[in-house]
Design a protein around this motif. Structure first.
Motif, PDB file in Angstrom:
ATOM      1  N   THR A  49      43.541 100.792  -9.813  1.00 19.16           N
ATOM      2  CA  THR A  49      43.843 102.211  -9.882  1.00 19.16           C
ATOM      3  C   THR A  49      44.488 102.684  -8.586  1.00 19.16           C
ATOM      4  OG1 THR A  49      42.858 104.382 -10.330  1.00 19.16           O
ATOM      5  CG2 THR A  49      41.524 102.832  -9.079  1.00 19.16           C
ATOM      6  N   LEU A  50      45.289 103.722  -8.675  1.00 17.22           N
ATOM      7  CA  LEU A  50      46.032 104.273  -7.543  1.00 17.22           C
ATOM      8  C   LEU A  50      45.686 105.738  -7.382  1.00 17.22           C
ATOM      9  CD1 LEU A  50      49.509 102.884  -8.621  1.00 17.22           C
ATOM     10  CD2 LEU A  50      48.100 101.942  -6.780  1.00 17.22           C
ATOM     11  N   ASP A  51      45.639 106.205  -6.125  1.00 18.07           N
ATOM     12  CA  ASP A  51      45.525 107.639  -5.905  1.00 18.07           C
ATOM     13  C   ASP A  51      46.869 108.137  -5.378  1.00 18.07           C
ATOM     14  OD1 ASP A  51      45.173 106.227  -3.545  1.00 18.07           O
ATOM     15  OD2 ASP A  51      43.790 107.677  -2.661  1.00 18.07           O
ATOM     16  N   LEU A  52      47.497 109.029  -6.123  1.00 18.96           N
ATOM     17  CA  LEU A  52      48.811 109.544  -5.753  1.00 18.96           C
ATOM     18  C   LEU A  52      48.644 110.883  -5.050  1.00 18.96           C
ATOM     19  CD1 LEU A  52      51.083 108.579  -8.768  1.00 18.96           C
ATOM     20  CD2 LEU A  52      50.474 107.280  -6.719  1.00 18.96           C
ATOM     21  N   HIS A  53      49.138 110.946  -3.808  1.00 20.20           N
ATOM     22  CA  HIS A  53      48.866 112.073  -2.926  1.00 20.20           C
ATOM     23  C   HIS A  53      49.866 113.214  -3.129  1.00 20.20           C
ATOM     24  CE1 HIS A  53      46.818 109.133   0.149  1.00 20.20           C
ATOM     25  NE2 HIS A  53      46.350 109.017  -1.086  1.00 20.20           N
ATOM     26  N   ALA A  54      49.378 114.417  -2.907  1.00 19.09           N
ATOM     27  CA  ALA A  54      50.216 115.601  -3.084  1.00 19.09           C
ATOM     28  C   ALA A  54      51.375 115.641  -2.110  1.00 19.09           C
ATOM     29  CB  ALA A  54      49.364 116.865  -2.949  1.00 19.09           C
ATOM     30  N   ASP A  55      51.234 115.006  -0.934  1.00 24.49           N
ATOM     31  CA  ASP A  55      52.274 115.120   0.083  1.00 24.49           C
ATOM     32  C   ASP A  55      53.231 113.929   0.117  1.00 24.49           C
ATOM     33  OD1 ASP A  55      50.380 113.372   1.020  1.00 24.49           O
ATOM     34  OD2 ASP A  55      50.027 114.393   2.925  1.00 24.49           O
ATOM     35  N   ASN A  56      53.196 113.060  -0.881  1.00 23.92           N
ATOM     36  CA  ASN A  56      54.204 112.000  -0.960  1.00 23.92           C
ATOM     37  C   ASN A  56      54.408 111.520  -2.402  1.00 23.92           C
ATOM     38  OD1 ASN A  56      51.707 110.416  -0.831  1.00 23.92           O
ATOM     39  ND2 ASN A  56      51.987 110.407   1.399  1.00 23.92           N
ATOM     40  N   GLY A  57      53.437 110.805  -2.974  1.00 20.05           N
ATOM     41  CA  GLY A  57      53.629 110.303  -4.328  1.00 20.05           C
ATOM     42  C   GLY A  57      53.898 111.393  -5.343  1.00 20.05           C
ATOM     43  N   GLN A  58      53.180 112.497  -5.238  1.00 18.37           N
ATOM     44  CA  GLN A  58      53.383 113.595  -6.195  1.00 18.37           C
ATOM     45  C   GLN A  58      54.718 114.304  -5.983  1.00 18.37           C
ATOM     46  OE1 GLN A  58      50.006 116.249  -6.797  1.00 18.37           O
ATOM     47  NE2 GLN A  58      48.582 114.592  -6.298  1.00 18.37           N
ATOM     48  N   GLU A 100      40.515 119.974  -8.205  1.00 16.54           N
ATOM     49  CA  GLU A 100      41.095 119.321  -7.035  1.00 16.54           C
ATOM     50  C   GLU A 100      42.147 118.306  -7.478  1.00 16.54           C
ATOM     51  OE1 GLU A 100      39.526 116.319  -3.556  1.00 16.54           O
ATOM     52  OE2 GLU A 100      38.245 118.028  -4.074  1.00 16.54           O
ATOM     53  N   ARG A 101      43.349 118.440  -6.926  1.00 14.26           N
ATOM     54  CA  ARG A 101      44.462 117.598  -7.354  1.00 14.26           C
ATOM     55  C   ARG A 101      45.149 116.899  -6.191  1.00 14.26           C
ATOM     56  NH1 ARG A 101      48.214 120.586 -11.917  1.00 14.26           N
ATOM     57  NH2 ARG A 101      46.869 120.195 -13.721  1.00 14.26           N
ATOM     58  N   PHE A 102      44.504 116.832  -5.032  1.00  9.37           N
ATOM     59  CA  PHE A 102      45.217 116.264  -3.894  1.00  9.37           C
ATOM     60  C   PHE A 102      45.565 114.793  -4.108  1.00  9.37           C
ATOM     61  CE2 PHE A 102      45.427 114.005   0.176  1.00  9.37           C
ATOM     62  CZ  PHE A 102      46.557 114.620   0.684  1.00  9.37           C
ATOM     63  N   LYS A 103      44.645 113.998  -4.631  1.00 13.41           N
ATOM     64  CA  LYS A 103      44.945 112.581  -4.848  1.00 13.41           C
ATOM     65  C   LYS A 103      44.181 112.026  -6.046  1.00 13.41           C
ATOM     66  CE  LYS A 103      41.701 111.084  -1.235  1.00 13.41           C
ATOM     67  NZ  LYS A 103      41.501 110.127  -0.127  1.00 13.41           N
ATOM     68  N   PRO A 104      44.479 112.522  -7.246  1.00 14.61           N
ATOM     69  CA  PRO A 104      43.821 111.979  -8.445  1.00 14.61           C
ATOM     70  C   PRO A 104      44.222 110.532  -8.693  1.00 14.61           C
ATOM     71  CG  PRO A 104      45.612 113.443  -9.064  1.00 14.61           C
ATOM     72  CD  PRO A 104      45.459 113.573  -7.583  1.00 14.61           C
ATOM     73  N   GLU A 105      43.360 109.823  -9.393  1.00 17.11           N
ATOM     74  CA  GLU A 105      43.570 108.403  -9.675  1.00 17.11           C
ATOM     75  C   GLU A 105      44.310 108.202 -10.997  1.00 17.11           C
ATOM     76  OE1 GLU A 105      42.553 105.723  -7.853  1.00 17.11           O
ATOM     77  OE2 GLU A 105      41.493 106.840  -6.274  1.00 17.11           O
ATOM     78  N   ILE A 106      45.070 107.116 -11.039  1.00 19.19           N
ATOM     79  CA  ILE A 106      45.703 106.694 -12.285  1.00 19.19           C
ATOM     80  C   ILE A 106      45.803 105.177 -12.262  1.00 19.19           C
ATOM     81  CG2 ILE A 106      48.055 106.905 -11.352  1.00 19.19           C
ATOM     82  CD1 ILE A 106      48.933 107.792 -14.207  1.00 19.19           C
ATOM     83  N   ASP A 107      45.551 104.538 -13.391  1.00 19.66           N
ATOM     84  CA  ASP A 107      45.698 103.086 -13.465  1.00 19.66           C
ATOM     85  C   ASP A 107      47.164 102.715 -13.270  1.00 19.66           C
ATOM     86  OD1 ASP A 107      43.059 103.201 -14.121  1.00 19.66           O
ATOM     87  OD2 ASP A 107      43.208 101.977 -15.926  1.00 19.66           O
ATOM     88  N   ARG A 108      47.396 101.607 -12.571  1.00 20.88           N
ATOM     89  CA  ARG A 108      48.772 101.151 -12.343  1.00 20.88           C
ATOM     90  C   ARG A 108      49.529 100.983 -13.657  1.00 20.88           C
ATOM     91  NH1 ARG A 108      50.628  98.895  -7.525  1.00 20.88           N
ATOM     92  NH2 ARG A 108      49.137  98.920  -5.807  1.00 20.88           N
ATOM     93  N   GLY A 109      48.862 100.417 -14.655  1.00 23.79           N
ATOM     94  CA  GLY A 109      49.526 100.193 -15.927  1.00 23.79           C
ATOM     95  C   GLY A 109      49.961 101.483 -16.588  1.00 23.79           C
ATOM     96  N   ARG A 110      49.122 102.505 -16.524  1.00 22.74           N
ATOM     97  CA  ARG A 110      49.479 103.792 -17.125  1.00 22.74           C
ATOM     98  C   ARG A 110      50.632 104.453 -16.374  1.00 22.74           C
ATOM     99  NH1 ARG A 110      44.266 107.083 -19.500  1.00 22.74           N
ATOM    100  NH2 ARG A 110      43.589 105.457 -20.972  1.00 22.74           N
ATOM    101  N   LEU A 111      50.618 104.338 -15.045  1.00 26.86           N
ATOM    102  CA  LEU A 111      51.727 104.897 -14.271  1.00 26.86           C
ATOM    103  C   LEU A 111      53.029 104.178 -14.614  1.00 26.86           C
ATOM    104  CD1 LEU A 111      52.847 106.718 -12.017  1.00 26.86           C
ATOM    105  CD2 LEU A 111      52.201 104.933 -10.386  1.00 26.86           C
ATOM    106  N   PRO A 309      46.142  97.532   2.656  1.00 28.08           N
ATOM    107  CA  PRO A 309      45.927  98.434   1.510  1.00 28.08           C
ATOM    108  C   PRO A 309      44.930  99.538   1.824  1.00 28.08           C
ATOM    109  CG  PRO A 309      44.694  96.412   1.206  1.00 28.08           C
ATOM    110  CD  PRO A 309      45.492  96.227   2.466  1.00 28.08           C
ATOM    111  N   LEU A 310      45.419 100.572   2.482  1.00 21.98           N
ATOM    112  CA  LEU A 310      44.560 101.691   2.880  1.00 21.98           C
ATOM    113  C   LEU A 310      45.017 103.008   2.261  1.00 21.98           C
ATOM    114  CD1 LEU A 310      44.111 100.575   6.576  1.00 21.98           C
ATOM    115  CD2 LEU A 310      42.296 100.727   4.874  1.00 21.98           C
ATOM    116  N   GLY A 311      45.576 102.926   1.046  1.00 23.58           N
ATOM    117  CA  GLY A 311      45.872 104.130   0.292  1.00 23.58           C
ATOM    118  C   GLY A 311      47.228 104.740   0.521  1.00 23.58           C
ATOM    119  N   VAL A 312      48.121 104.065   1.265  1.00 19.63           N
ATOM    120  CA  VAL A 312      49.427 104.665   1.528  1.00 19.63           C
ATOM    121  C   VAL A 312      50.574 103.918   0.859  1.00 19.63           C
ATOM    122  CG1 VAL A 312      48.667 105.623   3.725  1.00 19.63           C
ATOM    123  CG2 VAL A 312      49.745 103.382   3.690  1.00 19.63           C
ATOM    124  N   GLY A 313      50.376 102.661   0.470  1.00 21.67           N
ATOM    125  CA  GLY A 313      51.480 101.816   0.028  1.00 21.67           C
ATOM    126  C   GLY A 313      52.302 102.384  -1.100  1.00 21.67           C
TER     127      GLY A 313
END
Length: 377
Positions: A49-58, A100-111, A309-313
């Motif tokens: 699973t991935l957490d996509l951040h509001a200030d980059n991935g989103q 809260e929507r800053f970094k919700p999770e999503i499975d890699r496959g679903r993304l 792998p600390l949540g930024v990649g």
């Protein structure tokens, strides 16, 4: 201003970075082809699973006009985090606030499915494993594939990950082992088959470490939990112990000895997994990593700046892809667009890589995470 005549843009790699780049280009009327070594979208497991951040991935998803669809698929409850000590005592517990929507999770496959479904039919050419990039720096470039075929492109975008073949066209840098290794374990149908582990992990993630060893468990959708057994060991620790990655019983016995002082409920994350372990030693590129500007080849994501792998990649990969696509949409030439993109991307990635240089050891740290900011950053 769109580039004319239309450049031939080849994106190598159908991960989140490559796909989001193609999507944003298409939204601006610019054609691109994505070449992917996998035989098809279901060829292999896409990871956890991935957490996509509001200030980059989103930001990238917003530019791709996919942000609301992402929120429909994402799991905001996955932002929950528990930090424990080796006795299983909870030292820290973050529960996300409602909405809260800053970094919700999503499975890699679903993304990946979301991004693939957003592209024009035929954008991704499956079964194309790149062998090398040839041709002069001023183009056109030739992409040589392992099946013997060759195509020409005016711009090659390396979105092909840690062991990028495109990177070799602009850089001699290769990833180095960080000294920290992950061993991945899966748990399926956890509410029924592994209720104790489901309760231990909660709706998000749970971690424990003692300075030399660690465990990190992530809730995935569909009743799955993925666990990473984290150790400071040589990269070949399994074979050095006279084992193979498929020797689950032998590896389990070795791990039980190494984690013998840990609480039984935490040791179940090592012993009760469904199926074999997966060995994932952690590599990173040298810091800083940069290359001399080339108007016909550029990199994004792990191909450009592989970090621990600390949540930024994935977030940086998607932001890179977004900025590259927008640069191509508003500059007169490919070379100008690539230069503008790299002028922003390289300093940003260098700064982040310096912050994370050696931070793989932090995965084993007993320090508590810093959630001082109100938004959970």
């Amino acid at each position: 201003m769109n580039i004319t005549p239309a450049p031939r843009i080849a994106i190598v790699g159908a991960g989140p970075g490559g796909l989001i780049c193609a999507r944003i280009l298409q939204r601006h009327g610019i054609a691109a082809v994505v070449y992917e070594r996998d035989a098809g979208p279901a060829a292999r497991d896409q990871g956890g699973t991935l957490d996509l951040h509001a200030d980059n991935g989103q930001i990238a998803l917003r530019e791709a006009a996919l942000l609301e669809e992402f929120f429909e698929l994402a799991r905001p409850e996955g932002q929950e985090m528990r930090q424990m000590d080796p006795t299983g005592t909870i030292l820290f517990h973050h529960v996300p606030e409602q909405g809260e929507r800053f970094k919700p999770e999503i499975d890699r496959g679903r993304l990946r499915d979301l991004l693939l479904d957003s592209l024009q039919p035929g954008t991704v050419r499956w079964g194309h494993a790149l062998q090398a990039v040839g041709g002069p720096a001023d183009g056109p470039r030739q992409l040589h594939f392992t099946d013997g075929t060759t195509i020409e492109a005016d711009l090659v975008v390396g979105a092909d990950g840690a062991w990028s073949k495109v990177r070799r066209a602009v850089s001699r840098a290769t990833p180095r082992y960080t000294g920290v290794s992950f061993l991945e374990a899966w748990f399926h149908d956890v509410e029924t088959r592994h209720p104790d582990i489901a309760e231990l992990v909660g709706q998000g993630s749970a971690a424990a470490a003692d300075g030399d060893r660690g465990l990190f468990a992530q809730r995935n959708s569909g009743g799955h939990i993925r666990v990473y057994i984290i150790q400071r060991v040589p990269a070949d620790w399994i074979t050095a112990g006279g084992l193979t990655p498929r020797d689950a019983d032998g590896i389990r016995a070795l791990l039980l000895e190494r984690y013998r002082d840990w609480a039984p409920r935490l040791r179940r994350l090592i012993t009760d997994n469904d199926g074999p372990y997966v060995d994932r030693p952690i590599f990173a590129l040298p810091v800083p990593h940069a290359w001399e500007h080339d108007p016909t080849v550029t990199l994004l994501g792990d191909a450009a700046h592989l970090m621990p792998p600390l949540g930024v990649g994935v977030n940086l990969a998607m932001l890179d892809a977004c900025e590259l696509a927008l640069a191509l949409a508003c500059h007169d030439t490919v070379g100008e667009a690539v230069h503008a993109y790299e002028t922003t991307m390289l300093p940003r990635s260098t700064e982040m890589a310096r912050l994370l240089d050696g931070a793989a050891d932090g995965l084993l740290s007993t320090e508590l995470p810093d959630f001082a900011d109100a938004d959970g950053r």
